[in-house]
Design a protein around this motif. Structure first.
Motif, PDB file in Angstrom:
ATOM      1  N   LEU A  41       9.138   5.291  -1.856  1.00 46.17           N
ATOM      2  CA  LEU A  41      10.152   4.541  -1.112  1.00 46.17           C
ATOM      3  C   LEU A  41      11.525   4.677  -1.760  1.00 46.17           C
ATOM      4  O   LEU A  41      12.538   4.868  -1.069  1.00 46.17           O
ATOM      5  CB  LEU A  41       9.750   3.066  -1.032  1.00 46.17           C
ATOM      6  N   CYS A  42      11.561   4.573  -3.090  1.00 47.54           N
ATOM      7  CA  CYS A  42      12.840   4.717  -3.795  1.00 47.54           C
ATOM      8  C   CYS A  42      13.408   6.125  -3.621  1.00 47.54           C
ATOM      9  O   CYS A  42      14.625   6.302  -3.483  1.00 47.54           O
ATOM     10  CB  CYS A  42      12.659   4.399  -5.275  1.00 47.54           C
ATOM     11  N   THR A  43      12.533   7.124  -3.628  1.00 49.71           N
ATOM     12  CA  THR A  43      12.991   8.503  -3.476  1.00 49.71           C
ATOM     13  C   THR A  43      13.628   8.725  -2.112  1.00 49.71           C
ATOM     14  O   THR A  43      14.727   9.286  -2.001  1.00 49.71           O
ATOM     15  CB  THR A  43      11.810   9.472  -3.670  1.00 49.71           C
ATOM     16  N   ILE A  44      12.953   8.281  -1.063  1.00 48.91           N
ATOM     17  CA  ILE A  44      13.505   8.448   0.285  1.00 48.91           C
ATOM     18  C   ILE A  44      14.778   7.624   0.446  1.00 48.91           C
ATOM     19  O   ILE A  44      15.762   8.071   1.050  1.00 48.91           O
ATOM     20  CB  ILE A  44      12.449   8.062   1.334  1.00 48.91           C
ATOM     21  N   GLY A  45      14.789   6.412  -0.118  1.00 51.40           N
ATOM     22  CA  GLY A  45      15.996   5.595  -0.052  1.00 51.40           C
ATOM     23  C   GLY A  45      17.162   6.226  -0.782  1.00 51.40           C
ATOM     24  O   GLY A  45      18.312   6.165  -0.316  1.00 51.40           O
ATOM     25  N   ALA A  46      16.893   6.860  -1.932  1.00 56.34           N
ATOM     26  CA  ALA A  46      17.965   7.513  -2.684  1.00 56.34           C
ATOM     27  C   ALA A  46      18.547   8.690  -1.909  1.00 56.34           C
ATOM     28  O   ALA A  46      19.766   8.912  -1.912  1.00 56.34           O
ATOM     29  CB  ALA A  46      17.436   7.985  -4.037  1.00 56.34           C
ATOM     30  N   GLY A  64       0.775  -1.223   0.000  1.00 61.23           N
ATOM     31  CA  GLY A  64       0.000   0.000   0.000  1.00 61.23           C
ATOM     32  C   GLY A  64       0.808   1.275   0.000  1.00 61.23           C
ATOM     33  O   GLY A  64       0.244   2.372   0.054  1.00 61.23           O
ATOM     34  N   ILE A  65       2.136   1.169  -0.062  1.00 57.50           N
ATOM     35  CA  ILE A  65       3.010   2.343  -0.061  1.00 57.50           C
ATOM     36  C   ILE A  65       3.603   2.498  -1.458  1.00 57.50           C
ATOM     37  O   ILE A  65       4.050   1.522  -2.072  1.00 57.50           O
ATOM     38  CB  ILE A  65       4.132   2.205   0.984  1.00 57.50           C
TER      39      ILE A  65
END
Length: 763
Positions: free
Chosen positions: A245-250, A239-240
């Motif tokens: 998620l990829c943006t915050i991880g990057a 649901g996310i």
């Protein structure tokens, strides 16, 4: 007692050709070594007219790097170790009396050297080593990436009138660029808003710096999110949004890479920028035959309607984005290679030309596409967040579009890295000036402000959780940079610190007035941007008051009251931002009142704070003899090497210059004060370990604490200024990821060592 294990040479001395001593005889080609004058000239320490010639066969005409093995103790005396690849005649030695009843030895070359005058300490300095080909890609990382989302946003807000708006924004960009060329010339030691506005008002400079912080925060979030739009990341996990998620991880990965400093990332950004220019030019060339299909609509359809003109003006302000790169370049004039006027011009003008020309062509190409490719059946604009991919598909082909999208995504990620580095730099400068808490100015062992880095990672990530949309983030974007540029242009245009030509003053004030009108429009029409900017401003001013109250000479009761007021304002602003709608007038008035109160109280508190930085003085020892030669000891940490070099100097009647280079990996200059020795525990430990045996043995010692710049260059320049015969260094080779980000130190020193110096490397 041995200083350390014997070191095996891994870098043999280069054998000179008969006709040119500066070139290698065999093997792969190597960079030509530099003379003393060449090293000093590269650092901008002397004007060109006063630089001596390096031609001829004198001792400074070329280099031959000499690598020595470790020396060992032999029954309490230092015996010189075997020199690797050294001429045999240099191994002869002559006895001399050291004045303490013991005989020692020193080589013939040392005996023939004249006695030096007493050594003088080398002052702290921030080297000027930023070339135009370094600064230009940094500017392109901001202006060049703007087209990746500005084109789509322009069509989203103004449809087929977007070409006019893009043209007007380009005109504004050129005018701002001309203004910043003037600013860079007039402020060669730092022309960013925080540096230049301090001559008018410290509070105004802090406001400008905080607005830049807001801008860099949104830039990091917006660029990173758009990067994964270009890379085609989509879908959900539990649901996310996978894209989120990829943006915050990057952001987390880029921040972790910046723990070592942004140097290694800059190399990648330069390559990506060059590839992006080529790919963008290909799209523009392929689109040229179709430009006659361009559909152009006037931004004002009803000539005499005030509402129509107002709507056109609002549409223009919606796409005034990505001007912060020029502000960042102006902030780094203090580390630009002189003459700053030439370096800044070469950095700004080519990037401006590329951005203006290609933006106009691509804007026309966008409006030449049929509406079926630009607008969906429901009337929503397409390509808002990836217009360049859409243009690449339409004019070149799908395969090219996929490859180009990958490069465009990489360029946007490099813009994230630049924004994080700039955000760290502005926090560091204000913290070192005592305008923000000192925690933000503390450096890790790689020269990076780690608490500032943590903020530069967490705040953009939190912003993405609140505004996970390109258009929402674009609504927050322009206020910060427009406010900073407005303050810089108006304060520079009205200053009396230096003379301005009439046309320079007029253009600074005129463009500053236009930027002020844009700022007022943005604040009126973008409640979210207004709320975000006011939150950054109040929190920053609250932190400033808290810091000033702690440094002031006020009574404890008054100081505590000021700090409580700062905490109350920060807490109240956080509550307003979280629970009161951004469009609420009460929220705006409360934030403005809090900001004004904080500025007024800070001015009262700052009257009791020290106005000048009190740096810890460097203690030097004269010793009990006049040195016949000088050793330079480059120490990065306390070790037994220091005691051994001091004893060696005692036996050879030498003076010792102990050098510690404090790395500052972020590009700062201008108003930020230098790092203080009192804040550097490692440097104080190194100096203390050198002074203890020097006092006991009566050895002349000078302490040199240098800040910023390439470590190898700093060591070589110090050795040249001290006219040293030997440079002692510790083995601490950087390997793996650390070598990629920071580079090696011993290798560059050995490669560029002057031929009348010797390099001694010990474990």
């Amino acid at each position: 007692m041995a200083l350390g294990p014997r070191i095996i040479a891994t870098m043999p001395r280069r054998q000179p050709l008969a006709h040119d001593r500066s070139l290698p005889t065999s093997g792969s080609p190597r960079r030509a070594p530099r003379s003393r004058e060449a090293i000093a000239d590269r650092r901008g320490s002397r004007p060109a007219s006063s630089r001596p010639s390096t031609r001829g066969d004198g001792p400074r005409a070329g280099f031959r790097g000499r690598l020595w093995s470790s020396t060992e103790y032999d029954e309490g005396h230092l015996a010189p170790g075997r020199r690797l690849n050294a001429p045999r005649q240099r191994e002869q030695s002559l006895p001399f009396h050291d004045g303490h009843g013991s005989d020692s030895t020193h080589d013939t070359a040392t005996a023939s050297r004249p006695k030096h005058a007493p050594m003088t300490a080398v002052g702290d300095n921030r080297p000027r080593e930023l070339h135009w080909y370094h600064a230009g890609p940094m500017l392109f990382g901001d202006l060049g990436t703007s087209r990746l989302y500005v084109l789509g946003l322009a069509f989203y807000f103004t449809r087929h009138a977007s070409l006019f708006h893009i043209a007007f924004v380009n005109v504004l960009l050129v005018l701002v660029g001309v203004c910043y060329l003037i600013i860079c010339r007039k402020y060669p030691d730092g022309g960013g808003v925080y540096s230049s506005a301090r001559g008018t008002s410290r509070a105004l400079a802090v406001v400008g710096g905080l607005m830049l912080c807001a801008d860099y925060t949104v830039t990091a979030a917006l660029s990173c999110l758009d990067a994964f739009r270009y890379l085609g990341v989509g879908g959900e996990i539990m649901g996310i949004s996978l894209e989120l998620l990829c943006t915050i991880g990057a952001i987390a990965v880029i921040g972790a890479a910046n723990w070592f400093g942004p140097r290694g990332m800059g190399r990648i950004a330069l390559i990506v920028a060059l590839v992006t220019v080529v790919l963008t030019a290909i799209i523009a060339v392929c689109a040229l035959p179709s430009l006659h299909h361009t559909r152009i609509e006037l931004p004002v359809r009803e000539r005499y309607s005030i509402a129509a003109w107002g709507g056109a003006w609002v549409g223009f302000t919606e796409i005034v984005l990505a001007l912060s790169g020029i502000e960042a370049i102006a902030n780094m004039t203090g580390i630009m290679v002189p003459p700053v006027r030439t370096t800044s011009r070469k950095s700004i003008l080519p990037v401006l030309a590329e951005v203006v020309v290609l933006n106009l062509i691509l804007g026309a190409a966008m409006n030449a596409l049929p509406d079926a490719k630009l607008i969906d059946p429901e009337g929503h604009a397409l390509g808002t967040d990836n217009m360049m991919s859409l243009l690449a598909t339409a004019y070149v082909g799908p395969a090219f579009s996929h490859a180009a999208s990958f490069v465009f995504g990489a360029l946007l990620l490099s813009a994230v890295n630049t924004a994080i580095a700039d955000l760290m730099a502005i926090q560091y400068m204000m913290a070192r000036d005592g305008e923000l808490p000192s925690l933000l100015g503390r450096l890790n062992r790689h020269g990076v402000p780690h608490y500032g880095l943590l903020i530069a990672m967490l705040v953009p990530a939190a912003l993405l959780l609140i505004f996970p949309n390109i258009t929402q983030l674009a609504g927050l974007y322009a206020v910060g940079v427009v406010a900073a540029i407005t303050i810089n242009l108006l304060t520079t245009g009205s200053t009396s610190q230096f003379e301005l030509r009439p046309w320079e003053r007029r253009i600074l004030l005129g463009v500053g007035g236009v930027m002020a009108c844009i700022l007022v429009t943005l604040l009126f029409n973008k409640p979210s941007a207004r709320a975000f900017s006011m939150a950054v401003l109040v929190v920053g001013l609250g932190g400033r008051l808290f810091t000033l109250a702690g440094r002031s000479g006020l009574a404890p009761t008054a100081s505590h009251a000021a700090r409580l007021l700062a905490v109350a304002c920060i807490t109240g602003q956080a509550a307003l931002t979280a629970f009161v709608p951004a469009a609420n007038t009460v929220s705006l008035l409360s934030s403005v009142a809090a900001a004004g109160l904080l500025v007024w109280v800070s001015k009262w508190v700052s009257t009791g704070a020290p106005t000048t930085a009190l740096h810890t003085p460097l203690e030097n020892l004269e010793g009990d003899y006049s040195p016949v030669t000088t050793y330079v000891l480059a120490a990065s940490r306390p070790s037994s090497l220091i005691d051994g070099v001091i004893q060696d100097a005692r036996h050879r009647q030498a003076g010792v210059v102990v050098v510690y280079v404090r790395e500052v990996a972020i590009p700062v200059s201008g108003a930020g004060k230098a790092e203080d020795l009192a804040d550097d525990q490692v440097a104080r430990s190194v100096f203390a370990e050198a002074l203890a045996p020097a006092r006991r043995l009566g050895v002349p010692v000078r302490l040199v604490y240098l800040i910023g710049g390439a470590v190898a260059d700093q060591i070589l320049e110090t050795a040249i200024e001290a006219d040293a015969s030997k440079i002692y260094m510790q083995i601490r080779k950087r390997r793996g990821i650390l070598s990629f980000f920071k580079g090696d130190v011993i290798g560059p020193v050995a490669e560029r060592l002057p031929e009348n110096m010797e390099l001694v490397v010990r474990a």
